[in-house]
Design a protein around this motif. Structure first.
Motif, short mmCIF file in Angstrom:
data_model
loop_
_atom_site.label_atom_id
_atom_site.label_comp_id
_atom_site.label_asym_id
_atom_site.label_seq_id
_atom_site.Cartn_x
_atom_site.Cartn_y
_atom_site.Cartn_z
N PHE A 1 -30.30 -15.70 -3.63
CA PHE A 1 -30.63 -14.30 -3.91
C PHE A 1 -29.54 -13.62 -4.74
O PHE A 1 -29.82 -12.95 -5.73
N ILE A 2 -28.29 -13.82 -4.34
CA ILE A 2 -27.16 -13.22 -5.06
C ILE A 2 -27.08 -13.78 -6.48
O ILE A 2 -26.82 -13.04 -7.44
N ASN A 3 -27.31 -15.08 -6.61
CA ASN A 3 -27.24 -15.72 -7.93
C ASN A 3 -28.31 -15.20 -8.88
O ASN A 3 -28.16 -15.25 -10.11
N GLY A 4 -29.41 -14.69 -8.32
CA GLY A 4 -30.50 -14.19 -9.16
C GLY A 4 -30.36 -12.74 -9.58
O GLY A 4 -31.19 -12.22 -10.33
N LEU A 5 -29.29 -12.07 -9.12
CA LEU A 5 -29.08 -10.67 -9.48
C LEU A 5 -28.57 -10.54 -10.91
O LEU A 5 -28.03 -11.50 -11.48
N PRO A 6 -28.71 -9.36 -11.52
CA PRO A 6 -28.20 -9.13 -12.89
C PRO A 6 -26.71 -9.42 -13.00
O PRO A 6 -25.95 -9.17 -12.04
N THR A 7 -26.30 -9.91 -14.13
CA THR A 7 -24.89 -10.30 -14.34
C THR A 7 -23.93 -9.14 -14.12
O THR A 7 -22.83 -9.33 -13.60
N GLY A 8 -24.33 -7.94 -14.50
CA GLY A 8 -23.44 -6.78 -14.41
C GLY A 8 -23.04 -6.41 -13.00
O GLY A 8 -21.95 -5.89 -12.76
N ILE A 9 -23.92 -6.68 -12.02
CA ILE A 9 -23.65 -6.27 -10.65
C ILE A 9 -23.02 -7.38 -9.81
O ILE A 9 -22.44 -7.11 -8.75
N LYS A 10 -23.11 -8.61 -10.28
CA LYS A 10 -22.61 -9.76 -9.51
C LYS A 10 -21.14 -9.64 -9.09
O LYS A 10 -20.80 -9.92 -7.93
N PRO A 11 -20.23 -9.22 -10.00
CA PRO A 11 -18.81 -9.14 -9.60
C PRO A 11 -18.54 -8.18 -8.46
O PRO A 11 -17.50 -8.27 -7.81
N TYR A 12 -19.46 -7.25 -8.22
CA TYR A 12 -19.23 -6.23 -7.20
C TYR A 12 -20.11 -6.43 -5.95
O TYR A 12 -20.04 -5.63 -5.02
N MET A 13 -20.91 -7.50 -5.93
CA MET A 13 -21.80 -7.71 -4.80
C MET A 13 -21.05 -8.00 -3.51
O MET A 13 -21.46 -7.58 -2.43
N THR A 14 -19.94 -8.71 -3.61
CA THR A 14 -19.14 -8.98 -2.41
C THR A 14 -18.66 -7.68 -1.79
O THR A 14 -18.78 -7.46 -0.58
N LEU A 15 -18.12 -6.80 -2.62
CA LEU A 15 -17.64 -5.50 -2.14
C LEU A 15 -18.78 -4.67 -1.57
O LEU A 15 -18.63 -4.05 -0.51
N ILE A 16 -19.91 -4.68 -2.24
CA ILE A 16 -21.07 -3.89 -1.78
C ILE A 16 -21.55 -4.37 -0.41
O ILE A 16 -21.80 -3.57 0.49
#
Length: 292
Positions: free
Chosen positions: A122-137
């Motif tokens: 699921f995380i891998n399928g997210l837009p590239t722009g938001i991926k670096p901040y998904m852990t923090l979110i």
């Protein structure tokens, strides 16, 4: 920017741990050293489950439940076996070292090739722009959920009894409630949160290490003291919020110090920071007494 994100991630993870320490240190006045064992307990349970193909999101409630059991054991040793609070924590912490080895199977379990709550389809399928901040979110969402649930619990009858045990145990007895059982409940919730923090930490770092709980209590206590000292005169800020902010501030101080010193100096830096925090805290208490 990367440093700020890292500080926030680490600060919020240890913020969950600090919420647990807030219960034992501020509410129950119980020096619970079980924390140094229940933090890696959550990580050990997580490593054991993930390496066996269990959904990483399911590790969160399981790790919390494992911490609850550890807290109950500490409480039973203290309440039923009449062992002093400090010794109860030491006994449980020592026992958990071996238990964590049995659960994880080894002292070090790498999780780099495994899926986690931060690394999955699921995380891998997210837009590239938001991926670096998904852990923090994700960490922020988990932390806020823990904070809100703890705040809601403290407003219940059980939560009021928990606070009464630390402030006025005679009141609890007058209400025909067993203060020992209330203590056990408080220790269970506290260590459940600490174990949950260990679960999230292991998935964020992608590794389980048997010694990862060393100093966890110091970090948690420092965060609680920093947060409550800064916001003690601001009634609009809830104590749980202050504790989370204190954790972020503490991690920021450590990060700044590490950038100017060698990595092996981290334990010394942590000890000095904790000493400074304690001195400031005790100074504030003496000032209040002097004014009174």
């Amino acid at each position: 920017m990367n440093l700020i994100v890292t500080i926030l991630e680490q600060g919020l993870i240890y913020g969950i741990l600090s919420l647990g320490l807030y219960i034992t240190y501020k509410i129950l006045d119980f020096p619970d050293l079980t924390v140094d064992g229940s933090f890696p307990l959550g990580a050990a349970v997580t490593a054991a489950l993930i390496t066996r193909g269990v959904n990483p999101y399911l590790t969160l409630p399981v790790a919390f439940a494992a911490g609850v059991l550890a807290g109950i054991c500490t409480g039973l040793i203290h309440v039923k076996c009449k062992v002093r609070d400090l010794l109860s924590g030491i006994i449980m912490m020592t026992a958990l070292w071996t238990m964590n080895l049995y659960i994880a199977g080894t002292a070090n379990v790498p999780l780099f090739s495994q899926q986690s709550i931060f690394k999955n389809d699921f995380i891998n399928g997210l837009p590239t722009g938001i991926k670096p901040y998904m852990t923090l979110i994700l960490i922020l969402v988990l932390t806020i959920i823990c904070k809100i649930l703890l705040d809601l619990y403290m407003q219940t009858k059980s939560g009021y009894l928990l606070r009464a045990v630390g402030d006025n145990h005679v009141l609890v007895t007058s209400l025909a409630k067993d203060q020992g059982n209330v203590k056990i409940l408080g220790l269970a919730i506290s260590n459940g949160l600490v174990s949950l923090a260990g679960c999230v930490f292991a998935q964020e770092e992608r590794v389980f290490e048997i010694s990862m709980g060393t100093g966890a209590m110091v970090i948690g206590l420092a965060s609680v003291i920093i947060g409550t000292s800064i916001f003690k005169k601001i009634s609009l800020v809830k104590t749980t919020t202050a504790v989370l902010v204190g954790s972020i501030i503490y991690k920021a101080c450590v990060a700044v110090a590490i950038r100017n010193f060698e990595p092996q100096a981290m334990k010394l830096i942590t000890a000095i920071l904790f000493l400074v925090v304690l001195v400031i805290s005790m100074g504030g208490k003496k000032k209040v007494k002097g004014n009174a």
